[in-house]
Design a protein around this motif. Structure first.
Motif, PDB file in Angstrom:
ATOM      1  N   ASP A  10      -8.840   4.988  -9.793  1.00 18.51           N
ATOM      2  CA  ASP A  10      -8.920   5.320  -8.206  1.00 18.51           C
ATOM      3  C   ASP A  10      -7.546   5.624  -7.844  1.00 18.51           C
ATOM      4  OD1 ASP A  10     -10.194   4.613  -5.572  1.00 18.51           O
ATOM      5  OD2 ASP A  10      -8.728   3.586  -5.441  1.00 18.51           O
ATOM      6  N   SER A  11      -6.586   4.995  -8.051  1.00 25.07           N
ATOM      7  CA  SER A  11      -5.032   5.430  -7.580  1.00 25.07           C
ATOM      8  C   SER A  11      -4.196   4.497  -8.500  1.00 25.07           C
ATOM      9  CB  SER A  11      -4.719   4.355  -6.129  1.00 25.07           C
ATOM     10  OG  SER A  11      -5.408   3.163  -6.134  1.00 25.07           O
ATOM     11  N   ILE A  12      -2.925   4.849  -8.349  1.00 26.47           N
ATOM     12  CA  ILE A  12      -1.879   4.422  -9.134  1.00 26.47           C
ATOM     13  C   ILE A  12      -0.890   3.768  -8.376  1.00 26.47           C
ATOM     14  CG2 ILE A  12       0.069   5.300 -10.476  1.00 26.47           C
ATOM     15  CD1 ILE A  12      -1.395   7.678 -11.431  1.00 26.47           C
ATOM     16  N   LYS A  70       0.961  -1.167  -0.008  1.00 21.78           N
ATOM     17  CA  LYS A  70       0.101   0.053   0.052  1.00 21.78           C
ATOM     18  C   LYS A  70       0.914   1.133   0.232  1.00 21.78           C
ATOM     19  CE  LYS A  70      -4.104  -1.859   1.974  1.00 21.78           C
ATOM     20  NZ  LYS A  70      -5.104  -2.174   3.118  1.00 21.78           N
ATOM     21  N   ASP A 116     -11.316   1.752 -10.189  1.00 12.96           N
ATOM     22  CA  ASP A 116     -12.757   1.618  -9.062  1.00 12.96           C
ATOM     23  C   ASP A 116     -13.904   1.126 -10.111  1.00 12.96           C
ATOM     24  OD1 ASP A 116     -14.963   1.618  -7.624  1.00 12.96           O
ATOM     25  OD2 ASP A 116     -14.309   3.681  -6.620  1.00 12.96           O
ATOM     26  N   ILE A 140       1.305   2.627  -3.318  1.00  9.17           N
ATOM     27  CA  ILE A 140       0.032   3.239  -4.055  1.00  9.17           C
ATOM     28  C   ILE A 140      -0.082   4.753  -3.688  1.00  9.17           C
ATOM     29  CG2 ILE A 140      -2.571   2.885  -4.339  1.00  9.17           C
ATOM     30  CD1 ILE A 140      -1.770   0.014  -3.899  1.00  9.17           C
ATOM     31  N   GLN A 141      -0.684   5.465  -4.889  1.00  8.82           N
ATOM     32  CA  GLN A 141      -0.865   7.070  -4.428  1.00  8.82           C
ATOM     33  C   GLN A 141      -2.144   7.428  -5.284  1.00  8.82           C
ATOM     34  OE1 GLN A 141       3.002   8.318  -5.753  1.00  8.82           O
ATOM     35  NE2 GLN A 141       2.162   9.041  -7.698  1.00  8.82           N
ATOM     36  N   ARG A 142      -2.556   8.417  -4.779  1.00  8.16           N
ATOM     37  CA  ARG A 142      -3.574   9.274  -5.442  1.00  8.16           C
ATOM     38  C   ARG A 142      -3.276   9.718  -6.823  1.00  8.16           C
ATOM     39  NH1 ARG A 142      -8.384   7.132  -3.929  1.00  8.16           N
ATOM     40  NH2 ARG A 142      -8.520   6.776  -2.047  1.00  8.16           N
ATOM     41  N   PRO A 143      -3.976   9.647  -8.001  1.00 11.36           N
ATOM     42  CA  PRO A 143      -3.772   9.913  -9.243  1.00 11.36           C
ATOM     43  C   PRO A 143      -3.817  11.368  -9.199  1.00 11.36           C
ATOM     44  CG  PRO A 143      -5.951   9.404  -9.462  1.00 11.36           C
ATOM     45  CD  PRO A 143      -5.499   9.010  -7.983  1.00 11.36           C
TER      46      PRO A 143
END
Length: 369
Positions: free
Chosen positions: A329-331, A309, A344, A312-315
């Motif tokens: 949802d994320s990258i 985790k 998502d 994983i980061q926000r786009p």
């Protein structure tokens, strides 16, 4: 009075018969939904399967570091995310091919994969020729193996799955008994020695595993996407898609999934990409949208993997020209060269489109009746 009593008795009997019939139908329905989810793969042209609960992830094949003096079925050790992973040639372990040489090089191809299984709290990677699909099968399709199939008492074969009226056979393996106890002890000792040598603490690997997300990754064009495995019902090869008049634009048509007609969405079209010819690599990922099974057509499925985790980061607001941010949802970043856009599935359709999907499914079910 006698006629009334007789009529009432007949009515009571009829009600009892109906209730009995309903109970039988309910029992049949319960039996019908007893299914097992399998990851199937190819070994020397034959199809095998493992229960999905035994599979931790599926990786692309990588060369392992050989360990001097190790058994012929152990290809070596692989370091994955600070974890020591013993790699086993499943064909050699199951004695499927003729081992004329102790260290004959393993033939490599683009299709080869490493299935990571958890056997008595040891993560072991087993090499297979090709991943076939992830599918659900009814318990009634699984038969106990006869003596013809089982070689000895250590053989992990636990069932034969018969599909397509017996034209398709899948050898079902018991993930917990995949490697005999004595051989497992040897592999455990090899891993422990390697951890000591590399000064890796046992707790380090456990902490990393607890803070991970498991993804099914796939390709659309040049980009790689991922869907959390909990959202995936199964993964199938592309079969016949039947076009339906007046279907919403985002629906390519419908397909038959073991007697259930389900809508199919072409993700290339949905993401605004140019559509291409379907080929052997094309797959349909079955997900649950609006409480309805729905197929998502993708170019190919890459692997099933676990991603920390922390990776994983926000786009950002703008990613790439051919990647639509509204679905992301994320990258996830595996390394500097590899990036996965995590979807998502609830964002694949907006509120209006979800309503259209619901209406389409209900209309199709009504037409089927």
């Amino acid at each position: 009075i006698t006629e009334i009593e007789l009529s009432a008795a007949n009515h009571s009997n009829t009600v009892s018969e109906i209730e009995s019939s309903l109970e039988i139908n309910e029992e049949k329905e319960v039996e019908k939904i007893k299914e097992r989810q399998l990851v199937t793969f190819i070994l020397e042209g034959e199809e095998y399967g493992l229960p999905i609960e035994s599979v931790r992830e599926v990786l692309r094949f990588k060369e392992a570091t050989e360990v001097p003096g190790s058994p012929e079925y152990v290809l070596g050790l692989l370091s994955i995310r600070d974890m020591i992973l013993p790699i086993v040639d499943l064909k050699r372990l199951l004695e499927i091919e003729n081992l004329s040489h102790h260290r004959e090089p393993l033939f490599q191809s683009e299709d080869q994969r490493i299935i990571v299984v958890d056997i008595e709290n040891i993560l072991i990677g087993v090499v297979v020729d090709k991943i076939q699909q992830v599918l659900r099968v009814g318990e009634d399709k699984i038969e106990p193996p006869s003596g013809i199939f089982k070689k000895n008492e250590d053989d992990p074969l636990c069932g034969i799955v018969k599909l397509n009226q017996g034209d398709r056979l899948i050898m079902l393996l018991d993930g917990k008994r995949l490697i005999p106890e004595q051989k497992l002890k040897g592999i455990r000792g090899m891993v422990d020695e390697s951890k000591e040598y590399l000064n890796k603490e046992e707790t380090e690997g456990e902490e990393i595993q607890m803070d991970e997300i498991q993804l099914v990754t796939f390709r659309l064009g040049k980009e790689e996407y991922g869907i959390p495995i909990n959202d995936v019902q199964e993964i199938n090869r592309l079969t016949t898609i039947t076009e339906v008049p007046k279907a919403p634009d985002f629906i390519d048509g419908v397909m038959n999934l073991r007697g259930n007609v389900i809508p199919v969405i072409n993700l290339r079209k949905r993401f605004g990409l140019e559509d291409t010819e379907k080929d052997e690599s094309t797959r349909v990922i079955i997900v649950n949208l609006e409480d309805r099974l729905t197929g998502l057509i993708v170019d190919s499925v890459s692997e099933v993997l676990r991603l920390a985790k922390s990776s994983i980061q926000r786009p950002p607001r703008i990613i790439k020209e051919d990647v639509n941010i509204q679905f992301i949802d994320s990258i996830g970043k595996i390394d500097d060269q590899r990036m996965i856009f995590i979807l998502d599935i609830e964002k694949i359709l907006d509120i209006k489109e979800r309503g259209e999907l619901r209406e389409f499914s209900e209309r199709d079910m009504h037409n089927k009746e």
